[in-house]
Design a protein around this motif. Sequence first.
Motif, PDB file in Angstrom:
ATOM      1  N   VAL A  39       0.624  -0.916   0.310  1.00 20.61           N
ATOM      2  CA  VAL A  39       0.474  -0.203   0.041  1.00 20.61           C
ATOM      3  C   VAL A  39       0.499   1.178   0.097  1.00 20.61           C
ATOM      4  O   VAL A  39       1.726   1.401   0.500  1.00 20.61           O
ATOM      5  CB  VAL A  39      -0.745   0.163   1.391  1.00 20.61           C
ATOM      6  N   THR A  40       0.475   2.399  -0.976  1.00 22.64           N
ATOM      7  CA  THR A  40       1.321   3.399  -1.085  1.00 22.64           C
ATOM      8  C   THR A  40       0.157   4.359  -0.894  1.00 22.64           C
ATOM      9  O   THR A  40      -0.635   4.548  -0.991  1.00 22.64           O
ATOM     10  CB  THR A  40       2.647   3.360  -2.558  1.00 22.64           C
ATOM     11  N   ALA A  41       0.695   5.676  -0.575  1.00 25.16           N
ATOM     12  CA  ALA A  41       0.412   6.885  -0.199  1.00 25.16           C
ATOM     13  C   ALA A  41       0.889   8.193  -0.869  1.00 25.16           C
ATOM     14  O   ALA A  41       1.516   8.086  -0.395  1.00 25.16           O
ATOM     15  CB  ALA A  41      -0.888   7.095   1.598  1.00 25.16           C
ATOM     16  N   SER A  42       0.259   8.562  -1.707  1.00 24.69           N
ATOM     17  CA  SER A  42       0.486   9.574  -3.000  1.00 24.69           C
ATOM     18  C   SER A  42      -0.386  11.089  -2.353  1.00 24.69           C
ATOM     19  O   SER A  42      -1.555  11.009  -3.052  1.00 24.69           O
ATOM     20  CB  SER A  42       0.695   9.095  -4.346  1.00 24.69           C
ATOM     21  N   VAL A  43       0.728  11.538  -2.296  1.00 27.73           N
ATOM     22  CA  VAL A  43      -0.059  13.523  -1.990  1.00 27.73           C
ATOM     23  C   VAL A  43      -0.185  14.040  -2.971  1.00 27.73           C
ATOM     24  O   VAL A  43       0.609  14.272  -3.789  1.00 27.73           O
ATOM     25  CB  VAL A  43       0.200  13.891  -0.771  1.00 27.73           C
ATOM     26  N   GLU A  44      -1.382  15.084  -3.643  1.00 32.87           N
ATOM     27  CA  GLU A  44      -1.196  15.217  -4.783  1.00 32.87           C
ATOM     28  C   GLU A  44      -1.547  17.107  -4.718  1.00 32.87           C
ATOM     29  O   GLU A  44      -2.662  16.505  -3.994  1.00 32.87           O
ATOM     30  CB  GLU A  44      -1.693  14.709  -6.396  1.00 32.87           C
ATOM     31  N   GLU A  45      -1.655  17.832  -5.598  1.00 36.33           N
ATOM     32  CA  GLU A  45      -1.870  19.285  -4.998  1.00 36.33           C
ATOM     33  C   GLU A  45      -2.611  19.915  -6.057  1.00 36.33           C
ATOM     34  O   GLU A  45      -2.560  20.589  -6.654  1.00 36.33           O
ATOM     35  CB  GLU A  45      -0.841  20.611  -4.394  1.00 36.33           C
ATOM     36  N   VAL A 101     -13.317   8.696   8.080  1.00 37.11           N
ATOM     37  CA  VAL A 101     -12.294   8.731   9.811  1.00 37.11           C
ATOM     38  C   VAL A 101     -11.788   9.812   8.972  1.00 37.11           C
ATOM     39  O   VAL A 101     -10.926   9.806  10.327  1.00 37.11           O
ATOM     40  CB  VAL A 101     -11.404   7.603   9.715  1.00 37.11           C
ATOM     41  N   VAL A 102     -11.637  10.488   7.818  1.00 39.71           N
ATOM     42  CA  VAL A 102     -10.683  11.903   7.935  1.00 39.71           C
ATOM     43  C   VAL A 102     -12.336  13.080   7.806  1.00 39.71           C
ATOM     44  O   VAL A 102     -12.520  12.755   6.678  1.00 39.71           O
ATOM     45  CB  VAL A 102      -9.946  11.545   6.719  1.00 39.71           C
ATOM     46  N   ASP A 103     -11.274  14.188   8.463  1.00 37.55           N
ATOM     47  CA  ASP A 103     -11.804  15.355   7.856  1.00 37.55           C
ATOM     48  C   ASP A 103     -10.926  16.721   6.792  1.00 37.55           C
ATOM     49  O   ASP A 103     -10.374  16.445   6.517  1.00 37.55           O
ATOM     50  CB  ASP A 103     -11.494  16.114   9.173  1.00 37.55           C
ATOM     51  N   LEU A 104     -12.566  15.790   6.039  1.00 38.96           N
ATOM     52  CA  LEU A 104     -12.064  16.394   4.096  1.00 38.96           C
ATOM     53  C   LEU A 104     -11.552  17.794   4.175  1.00 38.96           C
ATOM     54  O   LEU A 104     -10.819  18.296   4.116  1.00 38.96           O
ATOM     55  CB  LEU A 104     -13.125  15.804   3.510  1.00 38.96           C
ATOM     56  N   LYS A 105     -12.175  18.820   5.288  1.00 41.43           N
ATOM     57  CA  LYS A 105     -11.573  19.905   5.264  1.00 41.43           C
ATOM     58  C   LYS A 105      -9.894  20.902   5.409  1.00 41.43           C
ATOM     59  O   LYS A 105      -9.480  21.045   4.985  1.00 41.43           O
ATOM     60  CB  LYS A 105     -12.682  21.370   5.982  1.00 41.43           C
ATOM     61  N   ALA A 106     -10.127  19.873   6.761  1.00 35.13           N
ATOM     62  CA  ALA A 106      -8.977  20.085   7.711  1.00 35.13           C
ATOM     63  C   ALA A 106      -7.669  19.384   6.491  1.00 35.13           C
ATOM     64  O   ALA A 106      -6.750  19.729   6.907  1.00 35.13           O
ATOM     65  CB  ALA A 106      -9.273  19.090   9.043  1.00 35.13           C
ATOM     66  N   LEU A 107      -8.350  18.750   5.817  1.00 36.98           N
ATOM     67  CA  LEU A 107      -6.917  18.077   5.110  1.00 36.98           C
ATOM     68  C   LEU A 107      -6.623  19.069   3.814  1.00 36.98           C
ATOM     69  O   LEU A 107      -5.546  19.329   3.375  1.00 36.98           O
ATOM     70  CB  LEU A 107      -7.311  16.989   3.870  1.00 36.98           C
ATOM     71  N   GLY A 108      -7.402  19.949   3.283  1.00 37.72           N
ATOM     72  CA  GLY A 108      -6.848  21.095   3.212  1.00 37.72           C
ATOM     73  C   GLY A 108      -7.229  20.182   0.699  1.00 37.72           C
ATOM     74  O   GLY A 108      -7.605  19.549   0.793  1.00 37.72           O
ATOM     75  N   GLU A 109      -7.531  21.620  -0.134  1.00 43.38           N
ATOM     76  CA  GLU A 109      -7.586  21.542  -1.289  1.00 43.38           C
ATOM     77  C   GLU A 109      -6.474  20.410  -1.752  1.00 43.38           C
ATOM     78  O   GLU A 109      -5.769  21.013  -2.903  1.00 43.38           O
ATOM     79  CB  GLU A 109      -8.060  22.612  -1.854  1.00 43.38           C
ATOM     80  N   ARG A 110      -6.462  19.732  -1.408  1.00 42.65           N
ATOM     81  CA  ARG A 110      -5.414  18.456  -1.956  1.00 42.65           C
ATOM     82  C   ARG A 110      -6.141  16.868  -1.939  1.00 42.65           C
ATOM     83  O   ARG A 110      -7.239  16.740  -0.554  1.00 42.65           O
ATOM     84  CB  ARG A 110      -3.599  18.837  -1.106  1.00 42.65           C
ATOM     85  N   GLN A 111      -4.938  15.791  -2.484  1.00 42.51           N
ATOM     86  CA  GLN A 111      -5.755  14.604  -2.838  1.00 42.51           C
ATOM     87  C   GLN A 111      -4.932  13.876  -2.572  1.00 42.51           C
ATOM     88  O   GLN A 111      -3.645  13.715  -2.442  1.00 42.51           O
ATOM     89  CB  GLN A 111      -6.277  14.302  -3.841  1.00 42.51           C
ATOM     90  N   VAL A 112      -5.587  12.386  -1.340  1.00 42.51           N
ATOM     91  CA  VAL A 112      -4.412  11.582  -1.280  1.00 42.51           C
ATOM     92  C   VAL A 112      -4.868  10.495  -1.665  1.00 42.51           C
ATOM     93  O   VAL A 112      -5.950  10.416  -1.072  1.00 42.51           O
ATOM     94  CB  VAL A 112      -4.594  11.467   0.410  1.00 42.51           C
ATOM     95  N   LEU A 113      -3.852   9.741  -2.800  1.00 43.44           N
ATOM     96  CA  LEU A 113      -4.838   8.650  -3.618  1.00 43.44           C
ATOM     97  C   LEU A 113      -3.978   7.159  -2.781  1.00 43.44           C
ATOM     98  O   LEU A 113      -2.344   6.965  -2.686  1.00 43.44           O
ATOM     99  CB  LEU A 113      -4.100   8.748  -4.733  1.00 43.44           C
ATOM    100  N   ILE A 114      -4.418   6.289  -2.741  1.00 46.34           N
ATOM    101  CA  ILE A 114      -3.865   5.199  -2.262  1.00 46.34           C
ATOM    102  C   ILE A 114      -4.191   4.221  -2.668  1.00 46.34           C
ATOM    103  O   ILE A 114      -5.082   3.494  -3.563  1.00 46.34           O
ATOM    104  CB  ILE A 114      -5.073   4.758  -0.811  1.00 46.34           C
ATOM    105  N   ASP A 115      -2.628   3.070  -3.061  1.00 45.68           N
ATOM    106  CA  ASP A 115      -2.552   2.188  -4.021  1.00 45.68           C
ATOM    107  C   ASP A 115      -2.637   0.869  -3.008  1.00 45.68           C
ATOM    108  O   ASP A 115      -1.261   0.733  -2.521  1.00 45.68           O
ATOM    109  CB  ASP A 115      -1.504   3.249  -4.878  1.00 45.68           C
ATOM    110  N   CYS A 116      -3.169   0.333  -3.621  1.00 38.88           N
ATOM    111  CA  CYS A 116      -3.168  -0.812  -2.904  1.00 38.88           C
ATOM    112  C   CYS A 116      -3.064  -2.679  -3.820  1.00 38.88           C
ATOM    113  O   CYS A 116      -4.453  -2.604  -5.036  1.00 38.88           O
ATOM    114  CB  CYS A 116      -4.542  -1.785  -2.328  1.00 38.88           C
ATOM    115  N   ASP A 117      -1.745  -2.992  -3.554  1.00 35.57           N
ATOM    116  CA  ASP A 117      -1.118  -3.821  -4.855  1.00 35.57           C
ATOM    117  C   ASP A 117      -0.955  -5.228  -4.208  1.00 35.57           C
ATOM    118  O   ASP A 117      -0.492  -5.260  -3.585  1.00 35.57           O
ATOM    119  CB  ASP A 117      -0.195  -3.423  -5.997  1.00 35.57           C
ATOM    120  N   VAL A 118      -2.330  -5.702  -4.614  1.00 32.51           N
ATOM    121  CA  VAL A 118      -2.144  -7.333  -3.829  1.00 32.51           C
ATOM    122  C   VAL A 118      -0.816  -8.177  -4.473  1.00 32.51           C
ATOM    123  O   VAL A 118      -1.010  -8.641  -5.824  1.00 32.51           O
ATOM    124  CB  VAL A 118      -3.156  -8.268  -3.828  1.00 32.51           C
TER     125      VAL A 118
END
Length: 237
Positions: A39-45, A101-118
Amino acid sequence: MRPSDRRPDQMRAVTLETGVNRYAEGSCLVAFGHTRVLVTASVEESLPPWLRGKGQGWVTAEYGMLPRATHTRGRREAAAGKQSGRTQEIQRLIGRSLRAVVDLKALGERQVLIDCDVVQADGGTRTAAITGAWVALALAVKTLRERGVLQSDPILDQVAAVSCGVFQDEPVLDLDYDEDSSAEADSNFVLTAKGGIVEIQATGEKRGFSRAEFDRLFELAETGCAELFAVQRAAVG
C-alpha cells in the motif's frame, strides 16, 4: 478444526511493515498470514474538477492484483482494457472506509491517492488492504505535518477491517482461502477504533445464517479489529 489449526477467535499472524517505498509520502506492506498487500499513499496538490474551490480535500483508492498473486497467473486488467466489477467494488470500499475517518476540510484542497497492490492472495485481500491503507494514510499525513503543510491532524479515528465467516457450522475469525472458498457464510466488517461501523458485507454462500450466528460474527470482528488497531498504532508510532 480449522485447516490452519487456529482457534475460532484467532487471527492469522498480522504484520504492518512501514517505509517500504522511499518515494511515497506513506507506505506499508501488510500481511495477514500469507496474504500480502503493498500500500502506498501519494499526496497531490490538486483535486478532481468537481471538488475544486469547495475548501476540502479528497481521499481515494485504487486496488489491483499482480498477475501471480494467486495459484495461476491472472491477466493484467490493463491488458484487458478495463477493470473487473470486483476490482471497482473493492477500491470504492477502501476509499469509503478511509474517508469515514478523515476531516476532508482539515485536509485542505489536496488529494491523497491510496494504491493497494495485492502481491499474494490467500483470502482477505480487501480487509488487509483497508487495514494497511489507514497506516499509509496516517504516515502521509505525518509527512505533511512535518513539512508544515498541515497544522492539525485531519485523521479523526482509526479504521480497520477483518473477515469472519461460518465454516463447518462454526463462526470463525479472519478466513484464509481454504475457509473462504468453502464457507457456508462469509462477511467483511469495517470498524473504527471508537466503536463506529463503517460497512458490513455479509452473504450466505451455501445457506442462510441465523441472527445468533451474525451476532457471533460481529463479536469476532470486534475482537479482531481491536488487535488490528493495536498493530496499527505500533506501526505509525
